[in-house]
Design a protein around this motif. Sequence first.
Motif, PDB file in Angstrom:
ATOM      1  N   ASP A   1       4.976   7.414  -9.974  1.00  0.00           N
ATOM      2  CA  ASP A   1       3.793   7.695 -10.539  1.00  0.00           C
ATOM      3  C   ASP A   1       3.760   9.010 -10.818  1.00  0.00           C
ATOM      4  O   ASP A   1       4.369   9.897 -10.378  1.00  0.00           O
TER       5      ASP A   1
ATOM      6  N   TYR B   1      -3.660   9.855 -14.027  1.00  0.00           N
ATOM      7  CA  TYR B   1      -2.952   8.987 -12.955  1.00  0.00           C
ATOM      8  C   TYR B   1      -2.159   7.868 -13.503  1.00  0.00           C
ATOM      9  O   TYR B   1      -3.003   7.116 -14.065  1.00  0.00           O
TER      10      TYR B   1
ATOM     11  N   SER C   1      -9.300   0.984 -10.916  1.00  0.00           N
ATOM     12  CA  SER C   1      -8.596  -0.532 -10.631  1.00  0.00           C
ATOM     13  C   SER C   1      -8.272  -0.579 -12.099  1.00  0.00           C
ATOM     14  O   SER C   1      -8.885  -0.364 -13.112  1.00  0.00           O
TER      15      SER C   1
ATOM     16  N   PHE D   1      -3.336  10.431  -3.282  1.00  0.00           N
ATOM     17  CA  PHE D   1      -3.738   9.047  -3.725  1.00  0.00           C
ATOM     18  C   PHE D   1      -3.409   8.130  -2.788  1.00  0.00           C
ATOM     19  O   PHE D   1      -2.284   8.116  -2.364  1.00  0.00           O
TER      20      PHE D   1
ATOM     21  N   SER E   1     -12.236   6.277  -7.235  1.00  0.00           N
ATOM     22  CA  SER E   1     -11.481   5.008  -7.143  1.00  0.00           C
ATOM     23  C   SER E   1     -11.408   4.503  -8.532  1.00  0.00           C
ATOM     24  O   SER E   1     -12.372   4.459  -9.458  1.00  0.00           O
TER      25      SER E   1
ATOM     26  N   TYR F   1      -2.920   3.853  -2.619  1.00  0.00           N
ATOM     27  CA  TYR F   1      -2.909   2.708  -3.697  1.00  0.00           C
ATOM     28  C   TYR F   1      -2.674   1.446  -2.833  1.00  0.00           C
ATOM     29  O   TYR F   1      -1.854   1.521  -2.030  1.00  0.00           O
ATOM     30  N   THR F   2      -2.956   0.366  -3.679  1.00  0.00           N
ATOM     31  CA  THR F   2      -2.685  -0.969  -3.340  1.00  0.00           C
ATOM     32  C   THR F   2      -2.205  -1.665  -4.525  1.00  0.00           C
ATOM     33  O   THR F   2      -3.105  -1.673  -5.513  1.00  0.00           O
TER      34      THR F   2
ATOM     35  N   ASN G   1       0.958  -1.175   0.067  1.00  0.00           N
ATOM     36  CA  ASN G   1      -0.028   0.078  -0.067  1.00  0.00           C
ATOM     37  C   ASN G   1       0.823   1.162  -0.062  1.00  0.00           C
ATOM     38  O   ASN G   1       2.070   1.230   0.363  1.00  0.00           O
TER      39      ASN G   1
ATOM     40  N   LEU H   1      -3.483  -2.511 -10.001  1.00  0.00           N
ATOM     41  CA  LEU H   1      -3.619  -1.454  -9.152  1.00  0.00           C
ATOM     42  C   LEU H   1      -4.717  -1.036  -8.791  1.00  0.00           C
ATOM     43  O   LEU H   1      -5.697  -1.027  -9.842  1.00  0.00           O
ATOM     44  N   ASN H   2      -4.936  -0.898  -7.509  1.00  0.00           N
ATOM     45  CA  ASN H   2      -6.247  -0.149  -6.940  1.00  0.00           C
ATOM     46  C   ASN H   2      -5.746   1.041  -6.548  1.00  0.00           C
ATOM     47  O   ASN H   2      -5.026   1.024  -5.624  1.00  0.00           O
ATOM     48  N   VAL H   3      -6.386   2.161  -6.905  1.00  0.00           N
ATOM     49  CA  VAL H   3      -5.988   3.655  -6.485  1.00  0.00           C
ATOM     50  C   VAL H   3      -7.201   4.324  -6.099  1.00  0.00           C
ATOM     51  O   VAL H   3      -8.213   4.282  -6.556  1.00  0.00           O
ATOM     52  N   THR H   4      -6.968   5.193  -5.076  1.00  0.00           N
ATOM     53  CA  THR H   4      -8.120   5.787  -4.622  1.00  0.00           C
ATOM     54  C   THR H   4      -7.860   7.324  -4.437  1.00  0.00           C
ATOM     55  O   THR H   4      -6.593   7.581  -3.821  1.00  0.00           O
TER      56      THR H   4
END
Length: 224
Positions: A52, A64, A96, A123, A94, A125-126, A27, A80-83
């Motif tokens: 990034d 992004y 992905s 941001f 959000s 991210y995971t 994360n 990639l999951n980004v908030t």
Amino acid sequence: MKMRYFAILLLSAVLLTGCGGSTSTKNGTTAVTTTTESKDKTDLADLMSTQDYSCTVDDSFMYYVMYVTNNSDKVVSIDLNVTALDSSGSMVGSSSDGTKAVAPGQTAGIWTTFDEWDKIDSFDYTLSVSEEKEYSPVYSDLSVDYNTTDSGIVASVTNNGTSAADYVWMDVVYLKDGKMVNFSELSFMDDNQELQPGTTLSQEGTCYSDSGFDDVVIAINGRK
């Protein structure tokens, strides 16, 4: 809003050995402008180094982009999951996406857009990384040539391998004074989404930015 076909480098992780075949995650949090941190890690996700970029386009949306370099000895798939967060830390968006068959030493690109451009301050991210079991990399089969122009980039990719490469594309981040100002995704495929052996395809990208650009950072993705 875009077609995904997959390819180079903020938030970094430093290498320690010891990775298995299961999915691992890490994360992070990044500001709208790039920042850097280093940590000692032990699992597969933490053998990835990342950079990034983000920028707002025409007061309409925000790009992004994350470039992920595979520092392990495994071929991996990356999700990639980004908030997106506002200045108070509240979630405002959000998204992905991912890329597959990233070879050791390869830098791949993952990108998305956010409509909440005027609210985004940072941001979270995971990054989920697992050993690739279904596809093979084409990174070593491809040769890339490009020139920048006053308006953008002209690029060609050649498949030097003996089999077709699938979903070959180039991510292009345009920089001005080290900051992202625009983005292009260029595909190098025929009607079957393939780059045939011995074939060279060319594409052109345009940097739509009033300030212009003085550098580009590219990444090449693909699989077979």
